[in-house]
Design an enzyme around this catalytic site. Sequence first.
Site, short mmCIF file in Angstrom:
data_model
loop_
_atom_site.label_atom_id
_atom_site.label_comp_id
_atom_site.label_asym_id
_atom_site.label_seq_id
_atom_site.Cartn_x
_atom_site.Cartn_y
_atom_site.Cartn_z
N GLY A 49 0.73 -1.11 -0.03
CA GLY A 49 0.05 -0.03 0.11
C GLY A 49 0.66 1.44 0.10
O GLY A 49 0.29 2.36 -0.46
N ASP A 107 -4.02 1.56 11.36
CA ASP A 107 -5.38 1.54 11.72
C ASP A 107 -5.22 1.21 13.28
O ASP A 107 -5.29 1.84 14.37
CB ASP A 107 -5.95 0.39 10.84
CG ASP A 107 -7.38 0.01 11.25
OD1 ASP A 107 -7.98 0.69 11.90
OD2 ASP A 107 -8.04 -0.68 10.35
P1 5GP Z 1 -3.35 -2.42 11.27
O1 5GP Z 1 -2.60 -3.37 11.60
O2 5GP Z 1 -2.80 -0.86 11.72
O3 5GP Z 1 -4.67 -2.44 11.93
O4 5GP Z 1 -3.64 -2.22 9.78
C1 5GP Z 1 -2.77 -1.79 8.74
C2 5GP Z 1 -2.97 -2.35 7.42
O5 5GP Z 1 -4.49 -2.60 7.32
C3 5GP Z 1 -2.64 -1.10 6.45
O6 5GP Z 1 -1.28 -1.15 6.14
C4 5GP Z 1 -3.67 -1.61 5.37
O7 5GP Z 1 -2.93 -2.68 4.68
C5 5GP Z 1 -4.95 -1.99 6.13
N1 5GP Z 1 -5.83 -1.05 6.31
C6 5GP Z 1 -6.44 -0.28 7.54
N2 5GP Z 1 -7.44 0.37 7.24
C7 5GP Z 1 -7.53 0.36 5.98
C8 5GP Z 1 -8.46 1.01 5.34
O8 5GP Z 1 -9.33 2.01 5.72
N3 5GP Z 1 -8.33 0.97 3.70
C9 5GP Z 1 -7.49 0.21 3.01
N4 5GP Z 1 -7.48 -0.06 1.90
N5 5GP Z 1 -6.55 -0.77 3.87
C10 5GP Z 1 -6.69 -0.63 5.53
#
Ligand code: 5GP
Length: 180
Positions: A49, A107
Amino acid sequence: MSDTWVIRDKVFTKYLTADDIQSAIRTIASKINQELDGQVPVFIVVLNGAFIFASDLIKKVKIDCEIAFVKLSSYSGMESTGTIKEVIGLDISLKGRTVVVIEDIVDTGLTLHGFLKQINDMEPAAVKVAACLLKPDAFRMKFPIDYLCFSIPNEFVVGYGLDYDGLGRNSSDIYKILNG
Ligand code: 5GP
């Protein structure tokens, strides 16, 4: 592209324009240029991403730097925790280096938390985080995000490198979901 975007079964609406994004990137790039001058940082781009954000950010960084790319893949059976990730592609020494991890969106922060632990095991001099987006209401970790473009609500977004089911990365703007 218009203000709404249909991707598969979802409808998205334009949320952050390319101009908004580039202007926020200019601000964090100039902070990096000031704060890390003389340190020759290693930027570590977390694929997939972050590739578009990293490209725009690094082009605005004018100090000497190196760039590496990693992919984080969950070990099978551990996906639900999100905490244990295999790091693919990190083949340079980080010992004594200033490291800047570049992530598209934070996130819960679990993905980055696990990765930062592994980076710290490699004995860098300093570790910084640059992210395009942060969802503060979902964030469960404590690590600082040193260079952040935008805090956003806890809603799903696409575009500017971020996908929905494989689609949507190829937009200069960021869209958020309308029909969650
Ligand atoms: P975390 O481990 O911080 O919960 O998630 C991080 C990863 O989740 C990001 O690198 C991304 O790949 C995915 N992600 C989290 N929120 C979103 C969102 O709103 N849209 C998209 N497309 N991917 C997300």
